[in-house]
Design a protein around this motif. Sequence first.
Motif, short mmCIF file in Angstrom:
data_model
loop_
_atom_site.label_atom_id
_atom_site.label_comp_id
_atom_site.label_asym_id
_atom_site.label_seq_id
_atom_site.Cartn_x
_atom_site.Cartn_y
_atom_site.Cartn_z
N LEU A 364 11.54 -12.62 -4.12
CA LEU A 364 11.78 -11.19 -3.92
C LEU A 364 10.81 -10.34 -4.75
O LEU A 364 10.37 -9.28 -4.30
CB LEU A 364 13.23 -10.84 -4.28
N VAL A 365 10.46 -10.83 -5.94
CA VAL A 365 9.50 -10.09 -6.77
C VAL A 365 8.11 -10.08 -6.11
O VAL A 365 7.37 -9.09 -6.24
CB VAL A 365 9.43 -10.69 -8.19
N ILE A 366 7.76 -11.14 -5.39
CA ILE A 366 6.49 -11.13 -4.65
C ILE A 366 6.45 -9.95 -3.69
O ILE A 366 5.46 -9.21 -3.62
CB ILE A 366 6.29 -12.45 -3.86
N PHE A 367 7.53 -9.76 -2.94
CA PHE A 367 7.56 -8.66 -1.96
C PHE A 367 7.64 -7.31 -2.65
O PHE A 367 7.06 -6.32 -2.16
CB PHE A 367 8.73 -8.87 -0.99
N LEU A 368 8.32 -7.25 -3.78
CA LEU A 368 8.37 -6.00 -4.55
C LEU A 368 6.97 -5.60 -5.01
O LEU A 368 6.53 -4.46 -4.79
CB LEU A 368 9.31 -6.19 -5.74
N LEU A 369 6.25 -6.55 -5.61
CA LEU A 369 4.89 -6.25 -6.08
C LEU A 369 3.93 -6.04 -4.92
O LEU A 369 3.00 -5.24 -5.01
CB LEU A 369 4.40 -7.37 -6.99
N GLY A 370 4.17 -6.77 -3.81
CA GLY A 370 3.35 -6.54 -2.63
C GLY A 370 3.53 -5.13 -2.08
O GLY A 370 2.56 -4.49 -1.65
N GLY A 371 4.76 -4.64 -2.12
CA GLY A 371 5.02 -3.28 -1.68
C GLY A 371 4.34 -2.26 -2.58
O GLY A 371 3.80 -1.24 -2.11
N ILE A 372 4.35 -2.53 -3.89
CA ILE A 372 3.67 -1.63 -4.83
C ILE A 372 2.18 -1.60 -4.53
O ILE A 372 1.55 -0.53 -4.49
CB ILE A 372 3.93 -2.08 -6.28
N PHE A 373 1.59 -2.77 -4.29
CA PHE A 373 0.15 -2.85 -4.01
C PHE A 373 -0.19 -2.07 -2.74
O PHE A 373 -1.15 -1.28 -2.71
CB PHE A 373 -0.24 -4.32 -3.87
N ALA A 374 0.60 -2.30 -1.68
CA ALA A 374 0.34 -1.60 -0.42
C ALA A 374 0.53 -0.09 -0.57
O ALA A 374 -0.26 0.71 -0.06
CB ALA A 374 1.27 -2.14 0.67
N GLY A 375 1.57 0.31 -1.31
CA GLY A 375 1.81 1.73 -1.52
C GLY A 375 0.70 2.40 -2.30
O GLY A 375 0.26 3.51 -1.97
N VAL A 376 0.18 1.72 -3.32
CA VAL A 376 -0.92 2.26 -4.12
C VAL A 376 -2.17 2.43 -3.25
O VAL A 376 -2.89 3.42 -3.38
CB VAL A 376 -1.21 1.32 -5.31
N ALA A 377 -2.43 1.45 -2.38
CA ALA A 377 -3.59 1.54 -1.50
C ALA A 377 -3.43 2.70 -0.52
O ALA A 377 -4.37 3.48 -0.28
CB ALA A 377 -3.78 0.22 -0.75
N LEU A 378 -2.24 2.84 0.07
CA LEU A 378 -2.00 3.91 1.03
C LEU A 378 -2.01 5.28 0.37
O LEU A 378 -2.29 6.29 1.02
CB LEU A 378 -0.65 3.69 1.73
N ASP A 379 -1.75 5.33 -0.93
CA ASP A 379 -1.74 6.59 -1.67
C ASP A 379 -3.09 7.30 -1.59
O ASP A 379 -3.17 8.52 -1.67
CB ASP A 379 -1.37 6.30 -3.12
N TRP A 380 -4.17 6.53 -1.41
CA TRP A 380 -5.50 7.14 -1.31
C TRP A 380 -5.65 7.97 -0.04
O TRP A 380 -6.54 8.83 0.05
CB TRP A 380 -6.56 6.04 -1.33
N LEU A 381 -4.81 7.73 0.96
CA LEU A 381 -4.92 8.49 2.21
C LEU A 381 -4.63 9.98 2.00
O LEU A 381 -5.07 10.81 2.80
CB LEU A 381 -3.95 7.93 3.26
N TRP A 382 -3.91 10.31 0.92
CA TRP A 382 -3.64 11.73 0.64
C TRP A 382 -4.94 12.50 0.35
O TRP A 382 -4.98 13.73 0.44
CB TRP A 382 -2.71 11.88 -0.56
#
Length: 390
Positions: A364-382
Amino acid sequence: MGETYENQPPEKLQDYHPSRVLTLVYQPFALGTIVILTYHESKMNTRKRNLIGYTLFTISTFLLIVLDLATKGRGGVGPYIGLCAVVASFGLADATVQGGMIGDLSLMCPELVQSFMVGLAVAGALTSALRLTTKAAFEKSNNGLRKGAMIFLAISTFIELLCVLLYAYVFPKLPIVKYYRRKAASEGSKTVSADLAAAGIQNTSDLLLDSMQTDDDDSKNQRLTNKELLLQNIDYAVNLFLIYVCTLSIFPGFLYENTGKHGLGDWYALVLVAMYNCWDLVGRYTPLLKWLKIENRKLITIAVLSRYFLIPAFYFTAKYGDQGWMIMLISILGLTNGHLTVCILTIAPKGYKGPEQNALGNLLVIFLLGGIFAGVALDWLWLIGKKDAF
């Protein structure tokens, strides 16, 4: 490039996009490390793993102080690259500790998982409190930003060193911890042997032998594979991923660079981050109220997907709304993040044996950290369409 932090205008610091870059540097190391550690989880010494992680946190924080003293507080590309390198080591430490602790606590009881997650939120709230305090104390003094950062890092180093000592000498000797670790060992877990030895329980090999001889049916002691555990809990895993994609696509990069200028000035982003951390902390306590805790898997999925309405809400509020509405939205983001995270991590391990609960916690921590990574990358779209963004 040779100016001190205090003499650098905020616009120049923003050219580096620190709130986005540092988080993006952090996450690949965290995600890669947790994937490797989870693959070898069943054979790992959990005690050594967690002690290495906490020690790495302590050393990395202290290195930030050394970096500042070595460069005499001067900015530039070189110190910034050094800062990124230290931040990468934080990613290694985070994956080492977070996966190890959540896996270890998952084989105990849900209340301990909830307490650990509350502790993470308390750390965030204390970080905001220290940042606001040091800013208020040194805002008008010469080189005040640097002084505040140094005091903050010194306090953080001390707290992290305290964590090393508490985990090494106090935590393994708690009666409830010894009970659940003995129980896990009797179910075939090999990851708790060093922890039991640290607690003064030396007959861990006997516990493992007893667990193998209690029944002629060998299937009693067989654990599910990681793949089987993941397939049975894929909705929990994906929901954790989606929770943190949504959260990190907004926090903290959007708050620092995309919320415009308001009456609070350069305090505005700090106040928003503090509100997120405080409500995230509250959200991790709310599952203690049974009538608020969501245990139905479909309802959890609906709640997770509903959070994505916050993304357009943040966009239009930053463009047309005032700071009151923004504070309300960031409070909702923090509250739902904490609440849903604790609901999933405390419900998912129920019904499994100790070794399986440990493995599931790491998955579950893999998916939690994976979500953080994806969210940080998508944050650049702003930054798309923003003038002078790059």
